[in-house]
Write a protein that holds these residues in place. Sequence first.
Motif, PDB file in Angstrom:
ATOM      1  N   VAL A  70       0.715  -1.121   0.059  1.00 25.22           N
ATOM      2  CA  VAL A  70      -0.089  -0.170   0.037  1.00 25.22           C
ATOM      3  C   VAL A  70       0.959   1.233  -0.110  1.00 25.22           C
ATOM      4  O   VAL A  70       2.026   1.301   0.370  1.00 25.22           O
ATOM      5  N   ASP A  71       0.374   2.470  -0.498  1.00 25.58           N
ATOM      6  CA  ASP A  71       1.011   3.398  -0.374  1.00 25.58           C
ATOM      7  C   ASP A  71       1.436   3.952   0.758  1.00 25.58           C
ATOM      8  O   ASP A  71       0.529   4.052   1.572  1.00 25.58           O
ATOM      9  N   ASP A  72       2.327   4.939   0.749  1.00 24.89           N
ATOM     10  CA  ASP A  72       2.717   5.336   2.300  1.00 24.89           C
ATOM     11  C   ASP A  72       1.785   6.472   2.696  1.00 24.89           C
ATOM     12  O   ASP A  72       1.347   6.619   4.064  1.00 24.89           O
ATOM     13  N   ASP A  73       0.864   7.275   1.400  1.00 18.71           N
ATOM     14  CA  ASP A  73       0.063   8.163   2.032  1.00 18.71           C
ATOM     15  C   ASP A  73      -1.344   7.656   2.023  1.00 18.71           C
ATOM     16  O   ASP A  73      -2.156   8.634   1.961  1.00 18.71           O
ATOM     17  N   ALA A  74      -1.685   6.475   1.979  1.00 20.37           N
ATOM     18  CA  ALA A  74      -2.971   5.746   1.831  1.00 20.37           C
ATOM     19  C   ALA A  74      -3.746   5.628   3.389  1.00 20.37           C
ATOM     20  O   ALA A  74      -2.879   5.536   4.362  1.00 20.37           O
ATOM     21  N   ASP A  75      -4.773   6.015   3.456  1.00 21.49           N
ATOM     22  CA  ASP A  75      -5.592   5.951   4.681  1.00 21.49           C
ATOM     23  C   ASP A  75      -6.033   4.346   4.782  1.00 21.49           C
ATOM     24  O   ASP A  75      -6.787   3.820   4.039  1.00 21.49           O
ATOM     25  N   ALA A 117      -7.203  -9.953   3.490  1.00 23.53           N
ATOM     26  CA  ALA A 117      -6.845  -9.510   2.032  1.00 23.53           C
ATOM     27  C   ALA A 117      -7.736  -8.413   1.755  1.00 23.53           C
ATOM     28  O   ALA A 117      -7.295  -7.308   1.003  1.00 23.53           O
ATOM     29  N   THR A 118      -9.023  -8.366   2.286  1.00 20.61           N
ATOM     30  CA  THR A 118      -9.858  -7.358   2.130  1.00 20.61           C
ATOM     31  C   THR A 118      -9.649  -6.082   2.535  1.00 20.61           C
ATOM     32  O   THR A 118      -9.796  -4.950   1.857  1.00 20.61           O
ATOM     33  N   SER A 119      -8.971  -5.984   3.717  1.00 26.91           N
ATOM     34  CA  SER A 119      -8.403  -4.672   4.358  1.00 26.91           C
ATOM     35  C   SER A 119      -7.452  -4.049   3.414  1.00 26.91           C
ATOM     36  O   SER A 119      -7.535  -2.872   2.950  1.00 26.91           O
ATOM     37  N   VAL A 120      -6.450  -4.864   2.517  1.00 25.09           N
ATOM     38  CA  VAL A 120      -5.673  -4.412   1.685  1.00 25.09           C
ATOM     39  C   VAL A 120      -6.362  -3.919   0.284  1.00 25.09           C
ATOM     40  O   VAL A 120      -6.030  -2.770  -0.064  1.00 25.09           O
ATOM     41  N   ALA A 121      -7.263  -4.803   0.003  1.00 26.96           N
ATOM     42  CA  ALA A 121      -8.085  -4.225  -1.399  1.00 26.96           C
ATOM     43  C   ALA A 121      -9.033  -3.156  -1.378  1.00 26.96           C
ATOM     44  O   ALA A 121      -8.880  -2.237  -2.085  1.00 26.96           O
ATOM     45  N   VAL A 122      -9.705  -2.791  -0.090  1.00 31.04           N
ATOM     46  CA  VAL A 122     -10.444  -1.679  -0.067  1.00 31.04           C
ATOM     47  C   VAL A 122      -9.671  -0.662   0.252  1.00 31.04           C
ATOM     48  O   VAL A 122      -9.952   0.721  -0.210  1.00 31.04           O
ATOM     49  N   THR A 123      -8.551  -0.567   0.870  1.00 34.21           N
ATOM     50  CA  THR A 123      -7.627   0.517   1.002  1.00 34.21           C
ATOM     51  C   THR A 123      -7.109   0.640  -0.317  1.00 34.21           C
ATOM     52  O   THR A 123      -6.791   2.064  -0.557  1.00 34.21           O
ATOM     53  N   LYS A 124      -6.451  -0.043  -1.143  1.00 33.69           N
ATOM     54  CA  LYS A 124      -6.060   0.261  -2.405  1.00 33.69           C
ATOM     55  C   LYS A 124      -6.997   0.818  -3.188  1.00 33.69           C
ATOM     56  O   LYS A 124      -6.835   1.669  -3.735  1.00 33.69           O
ATOM     57  N   ALA A 125      -8.469   0.231  -3.311  1.00 34.78           N
ATOM     58  CA  ALA A 125      -9.402   0.882  -4.016  1.00 34.78           C
ATOM     59  C   ALA A 125      -9.769   2.332  -3.793  1.00 34.78           C
ATOM     60  O   ALA A 125      -9.829   3.255  -4.840  1.00 34.78           O
ATOM     61  N   ARG A 126      -9.886   2.600  -2.555  1.00 34.88           N
ATOM     62  CA  ARG A 126     -10.208   4.045  -2.060  1.00 34.88           C
ATOM     63  C   ARG A 126      -9.100   5.075  -2.535  1.00 34.88           C
ATOM     64  O   ARG A 126      -9.384   6.045  -2.892  1.00 34.88           O
ATOM     65  N   HIS A 127      -7.909   4.454  -2.233  1.00 38.19           N
ATOM     66  CA  HIS A 127      -6.644   5.201  -2.630  1.00 38.19           C
ATOM     67  C   HIS A 127      -6.587   5.523  -4.112  1.00 38.19           C
ATOM     68  O   HIS A 127      -6.187   6.721  -4.479  1.00 38.19           O
ATOM     69  N   ALA A 128      -7.166   4.696  -4.768  1.00 36.11           N
ATOM     70  CA  ALA A 128      -7.098   4.746  -6.306  1.00 36.11           C
ATOM     71  C   ALA A 128      -8.229   5.489  -6.682  1.00 36.11           C
ATOM     72  O   ALA A 128      -8.316   5.867  -7.904  1.00 36.11           O
ATOM     73  N   GLY A 129      -9.091   6.027  -5.788  1.00 38.42           N
ATOM     74  CA  GLY A 129     -10.116   7.068  -6.200  1.00 38.42           C
ATOM     75  C   GLY A 129     -11.544   6.166  -6.643  1.00 38.42           C
ATOM     76  O   GLY A 129     -12.356   6.812  -7.153  1.00 38.42           O
ATOM     77  N   ARG A 130     -11.406   4.894  -6.408  1.00 37.56           N
ATOM     78  CA  ARG A 130     -12.433   4.295  -7.071  1.00 37.56           C
ATOM     79  C   ARG A 130     -13.796   4.152  -6.112  1.00 37.56           C
ATOM     80  O   ARG A 130     -13.598   4.265  -4.934  1.00 37.56           O
ATOM     81  N   ASP A 131     -15.174   4.535  -6.544  1.00 35.18           N
ATOM     82  CA  ASP A 131     -16.222   4.451  -5.709  1.00 35.18           C
ATOM     83  C   ASP A 131     -17.107   3.201  -5.618  1.00 35.18           C
ATOM     84  O   ASP A 131     -17.666   3.050  -4.649  1.00 35.18           O
ATOM     85  N   VAL A 132     -16.782   2.343  -6.385  1.00 28.09           N
ATOM     86  CA  VAL A 132     -17.568   0.774  -6.453  1.00 28.09           C
ATOM     87  C   VAL A 132     -16.305  -0.363  -6.387  1.00 28.09           C
ATOM     88  O   VAL A 132     -15.632  -0.327  -7.251  1.00 28.09           O
ATOM     89  N   ILE A 133     -16.610  -1.067  -5.536  1.00 33.85           N
ATOM     90  CA  ILE A 133     -15.828  -2.336  -5.632  1.00 33.85           C
ATOM     91  C   ILE A 133     -16.753  -3.516  -5.353  1.00 33.85           C
ATOM     92  O   ILE A 133     -17.947  -3.348  -4.974  1.00 33.85           O
ATOM     93  N   THR A 134     -16.049  -4.703  -5.979  1.00 33.90           N
ATOM     94  CA  THR A 134     -16.928  -5.785  -6.444  1.00 33.90           C
ATOM     95  C   THR A 134     -16.368  -7.220  -6.309  1.00 33.90           C
ATOM     96  O   THR A 134     -15.009  -6.945  -6.218  1.00 33.90           O
TER      97      THR A 134
END
Length: 416
Positions: A70-75, A117-134
Amino acid sequence: MAMNHVTTLECTLCGATYDPDQVIYTCPEHEGVKGILEVNYDYDSIQDNFDAPLDGDIRSQWKYSAFLPVDDDADIISLKEGGTDHYNAPQLSERLGVETRVKDDGRNPTGVLKDRATSVAVTKARHAGRDVITCASTGNAAASLAGYAARAGMDCRIFVPGNAPEEKLAQPLVYGADVLGVNGSYDEAYDLSLEVTESYGWYNRNAAINPFQVEGKRTVGHELAEQTQDDVPDWLVFSMGDGCTIYGGWKGFREFYDLGYVDDTPKMLGVQAEGASAIHDAFHRHESASDVAETIADSIAVGRPRNTVKACRALEESGGTSVLVSDEEILDAERILGSTEGIYAEPAGAAPVAGVRAALADGIIEEDETVLVVVTGYGLKDTKSAMKAGDEVQHIDADLLEVERLYHDELIRHSD
């Protein structure tokens, strides 16, 4: 954005490499989803940033944040996943005939190891600016993703096969996800989830293709290495569905060995149901009878696993192997685990116990070796199967004589 400790994404088939900062799921050089990607790291950079003491105090998997992609500045989107205990299991050991310990990852926030795994996925999805995850799911990944998406304030749309257990669908519905029941198998739901990802740009959490999902799961290997560093088991046992979990567990443990944090590694034993045996068949070079999965252990009911290459790599590199067990053996293992150690596992979570019994019977595990089984999911995920595993309710009248009738001999012994 900075993810300097991640060097490349590498195709497990052709070796082509890709920029880890882009959203990419599989190698485009291969048709379909065959080109599964491996995440490669700069371990010198990781060691420079990892200073947590390996003292067994694990509050969550984010103790190992230096290892996570995950990126250093990701929430970080977290519900305190990981940090699950592992237990000595003396009564289970006596029952099985081999020294056995248990790591109960059913204690994760939504009741399943997949939360790592999900914690990493959702962290990356939100950091990438995605609104929907599936994702596609037989139930556990659906519940996990829905819970973390709710935590992140993201829309969540999940595809499940028509026969997914109702208990598992209750969770994502309560978490506010759109649950789309597909009239077909898990593999058909999976294929549809890929189509919507390509068509609409939704972020896809599917662990079998999202290369970063295995990386979250590998924290179970980090934890096990830390928790057993003074007494590494001979065998580490996981059930196998898509193949992500056993590889993640192996990769994490092996990393700690390679970095000198532990002095040994276990052999990996992968356990599959007889009705969903694709990884086992591939490892032993058997011809698979069918790509249709039929087993009571729905969490590992995968007919066409996408991470067979990685799962087989874990078995081979560790000097381990795989076994098959029947649904009846899985249900018996669920009852044995509960009645000996008070650990309530769903069928897929109990399958490793059935696998140990099978491996002992086949001479794969020796009686003087040590074993650690990983329970991947909590029993309330599938209460219908649990009712098949346990004894029936005994109905009595509200009369003390009824109790005396049931326990007469025992009461006589205690009164002597």
